[in-house]
Design a protein around this motif. Structure first.
Motif, PDB file in Angstrom:
ATOM      1  N   VAL A   1     -17.572  -2.570   4.216  1.00 19.02           N
ATOM      2  CA  VAL A   1     -17.141  -1.172   4.249  1.00 19.02           C
ATOM      3  C   VAL A   1     -16.189  -0.932   5.417  1.00 19.02           C
ATOM      4  CG1 VAL A   1     -17.947   1.195   4.579  1.00 19.02           C
ATOM      5  CG2 VAL A   1     -19.173  -0.320   3.034  1.00 19.02           C
ATOM      6  N   GLY A   2     -16.513  -1.489   6.571  1.00 20.25           N
ATOM      7  CA  GLY A   2     -15.632  -1.333   7.731  1.00 20.25           C
ATOM      8  C   GLY A   2     -14.265  -1.950   7.493  1.00 20.25           C
ATOM      9  N   GLY A   3     -14.251  -3.141   6.906  1.00 23.98           N
ATOM     10  CA  GLY A   3     -12.981  -3.787   6.596  1.00 23.98           C
ATOM     11  C   GLY A   3     -12.163  -2.998   5.596  1.00 23.98           C
ATOM     12  N   ALA A   4     -12.840  -2.438   4.603  1.00 21.12           N
ATOM     13  CA  ALA A   4     -12.138  -1.634   3.609  1.00 21.12           C
ATOM     14  C   ALA A   4     -11.557  -0.372   4.232  1.00 21.12           C
ATOM     15  CB  ALA A   4     -13.068  -1.278   2.463  1.00 21.12           C
ATOM     16  N   ALA A   5     -12.297   0.260   5.134  1.00 22.27           N
ATOM     17  CA  ALA A   5     -11.806   1.476   5.788  1.00 22.27           C
ATOM     18  C   ALA A   5     -10.595   1.175   6.669  1.00 22.27           C
ATOM     19  CB  ALA A   5     -12.918   2.107   6.610  1.00 22.27           C
ATOM     20  N   ILE A   6     -10.693   0.105   7.447  1.00 14.31           N
ATOM     21  CA  ILE A   6      -9.570  -0.267   8.308  1.00 14.31           C
ATOM     22  C   ILE A   6      -8.372  -0.694   7.472  1.00 14.31           C
ATOM     23  CG2 ILE A   6      -8.795  -1.963  10.027  1.00 14.31           C
ATOM     24  CD1 ILE A   6     -11.710  -1.869  11.110  1.00 14.31           C
ATOM     25  N   GLY A   7      -8.627  -1.447   6.403  1.00 13.58           N
ATOM     26  CA  GLY A   7      -7.543  -1.878   5.523  1.00 13.58           C
ATOM     27  C   GLY A   7      -6.860  -0.710   4.827  1.00 13.58           C
ATOM     28  N   ALA A   8      -7.640   0.276   4.409  1.00 12.78           N
ATOM     29  CA  ALA A   8      -7.057   1.459   3.763  1.00 12.78           C
ATOM     30  C   ALA A   8      -6.169   2.222   4.733  1.00 12.78           C
ATOM     31  CB  ALA A   8      -8.158   2.364   3.220  1.00 12.78           C
TER      32      ALA A   8
ATOM     33  N   ALA B   1      -4.667   0.991   7.420  1.00 11.10           N
ATOM     34  CA  ALA B   1      -3.478   0.171   7.699  1.00 11.10           C
ATOM     35  C   ALA B   1      -2.514   0.188   6.517  1.00 11.10           C
ATOM     36  CB  ALA B   1      -3.899  -1.256   8.008  1.00 11.10           C
ATOM     37  N   GLY B   2      -3.055   0.105   5.303  1.00 11.05           N
ATOM     38  CA  GLY B   2      -2.199   0.151   4.119  1.00 11.05           C
ATOM     39  C   GLY B   2      -1.473   1.466   3.988  1.00 11.05           C
ATOM     40  N   ALA B   3      -2.151   2.554   4.311  1.00 12.44           N
ATOM     41  CA  ALA B   3      -1.516   3.868   4.244  1.00 12.44           C
ATOM     42  C   ALA B   3      -0.404   3.995   5.287  1.00 12.44           C
ATOM     43  CB  ALA B   3      -2.555   4.967   4.442  1.00 12.44           C
ATOM     44  N   VAL B   4      -0.654   3.488   6.483  1.00  6.25           N
ATOM     45  CA  VAL B   4       0.352   3.574   7.542  1.00  6.25           C
ATOM     46  C   VAL B   4       1.562   2.705   7.213  1.00  6.25           C
ATOM     47  CG1 VAL B   4       0.812   2.974   9.951  1.00  6.25           C
ATOM     48  CG2 VAL B   4      -1.267   4.214   9.353  1.00  6.25           C
ATOM     49  N   LEU B   5       1.305   1.493   6.766  1.00  2.78           N
ATOM     50  CA  LEU B   5       2.404   0.558   6.511  1.00  2.78           C
ATOM     51  C   LEU B   5       3.261   0.945   5.315  1.00  2.78           C
ATOM     52  CD1 LEU B   5       0.604  -2.826   7.207  1.00  2.78           C
ATOM     53  CD2 LEU B   5       2.301  -1.687   8.631  1.00  2.78           C
ATOM     54  N   THR B   6       2.688   1.664   4.351  1.00  4.95           N
ATOM     55  CA  THR B   6       3.452   2.030   3.158  1.00  4.95           C
ATOM     56  C   THR B   6       3.841   3.503   3.137  1.00  4.95           C
ATOM     57  OG1 THR B   6       1.449   2.454   1.877  1.00  4.95           O
ATOM     58  CG2 THR B   6       2.371   0.216   1.792  1.00  4.95           C
ATOM     59  N   GLY B   7       3.633   4.192   4.231  1.00  6.78           N
ATOM     60  CA  GLY B   7       4.022   5.593   4.300  1.00  6.78           C
ATOM     61  C   GLY B   7       3.134   6.501   3.465  1.00  6.78           C
ATOM     62  N   GLY B   8       1.896   6.141   3.273  1.00 10.74           N
ATOM     63  CA  GLY B   8       0.956   6.984   2.537  1.00 10.74           C
ATOM     64  C   GLY B   8       0.924   6.731   1.046  1.00 10.74           C
ATOM     65  N   SER B   9       1.493   5.645   0.610  1.00 12.29           N
ATOM     66  CA  SER B   9       1.487   5.312  -0.811  1.00 12.29           C
ATOM     67  C   SER B   9       0.056   5.043  -1.284  1.00 12.29           C
ATOM     68  CB  SER B   9       2.334   4.062  -1.050  1.00 12.29           C
ATOM     69  OG  SER B   9       2.088   3.510  -2.316  1.00 12.29           O
ATOM     70  N   PRO B  10      -0.347   5.648  -2.419  1.00 12.59           N
ATOM     71  CA  PRO B  10      -1.699   5.387  -2.922  1.00 12.59           C
ATOM     72  C   PRO B  10      -1.939   3.913  -3.247  1.00 12.59           C
ATOM     73  CG  PRO B  10      -0.741   7.288  -4.031  1.00 12.59           C
ATOM     74  CD  PRO B  10       0.336   6.669  -3.200  1.00 12.59           C
ATOM     75  N   ILE B  11      -0.935   3.245  -3.767  1.00  9.10           N
ATOM     76  CA  ILE B  11      -1.084   1.828  -4.096  1.00  9.10           C
ATOM     77  C   ILE B  11      -1.267   1.004  -2.822  1.00  9.10           C
ATOM     78  CG2 ILE B  11       0.098  -0.185  -5.071  1.00  9.10           C
ATOM     79  CD1 ILE B  11       1.339   1.740  -7.109  1.00  9.10           C
ATOM     80  N   GLY B  12      -0.527   1.332  -1.785  1.00 10.67           N
ATOM     81  CA  GLY B  12      -0.670   0.631  -0.516  1.00 10.67           C
ATOM     82  C   GLY B  12      -2.029   0.868   0.118  1.00 10.67           C
ATOM     83  N   THR B  13      -2.525   2.094  -0.022  1.00 12.10           N
ATOM     84  CA  THR B  13      -3.835   2.421   0.535  1.00 12.10           C
ATOM     85  C   THR B  13      -4.940   1.661  -0.184  1.00 12.10           C
ATOM     86  OG1 THR B  13      -3.026   4.621   1.124  1.00 12.10           O
ATOM     87  CG2 THR B  13      -5.409   4.325   1.051  1.00 12.10           C
ATOM     88  N   VAL B  14      -4.896   1.654  -1.502  1.00 12.12           N
ATOM     89  CA  VAL B  14      -5.912   0.941  -2.286  1.00 12.12           C
ATOM     90  C   VAL B  14      -5.803  -0.568  -2.067  1.00 12.12           C
ATOM     91  CG1 VAL B  14      -6.674   0.411  -4.632  1.00 12.12           C
ATOM     92  CG2 VAL B  14      -6.120   2.757  -4.009  1.00 12.12           C
ATOM     93  N   GLY B  15      -4.591  -1.067  -2.012  1.00 16.11           N
ATOM     94  CA  GLY B  15      -4.400  -2.497  -1.752  1.00 16.11           C
ATOM     95  C   GLY B  15      -4.916  -2.897  -0.384  1.00 16.11           C
ATOM     96  N   GLY B  16      -4.654  -2.064   0.621  1.00 15.89           N
ATOM     97  CA  GLY B  16      -5.157  -2.337   1.960  1.00 15.89           C
ATOM     98  C   GLY B  16      -6.673  -2.323   1.996  1.00 15.89           C
TER      99      GLY B  16
END
Length: 71
Positions: A31-38, A40-55
């Motif tokens: 859960v912690g990894g998923a939260a941090i990944g989400a 990071a994915g949101a930041v790196l992709t500018g808030g893209s939903p696909i980037g957030t879910v992928g992260g």
């Protein structure tokens, strides 16, 4: 922000943290990894939903791998 909104946020955070009480160490790592990944994915992709879910997916896998028993 209003006081009612702040109180609602605090209550919601307390309820979410209380839900982790019965989790194993491995579950907490996932859960912690998923939260941090989400995040990071949101930041790196500018808030893209696909980037957030992928992260979140990548972070969950990393959290799972970190907590595996090494034999």
């Amino acid at each position: 922000m209003s006081a009612a909104f702040k109180a609602g946020v605090v209550i919601a955070a307390m309820l979410m943290l209380g839900g982790c009480a019965g989790m194993s160490n491995r579950d907490k790592n996932i859960v912690g990894g998923a939260a941090i990944g989400a995040a990071a994915g949101a930041v790196l992709t500018g808030g893209s939903p696909i980037g957030t879910v992928g992260g979140a997916a990548v972070g969950g896998v990393i959290g799972n791998e970190v907590s595996k028993d090494r034999r």
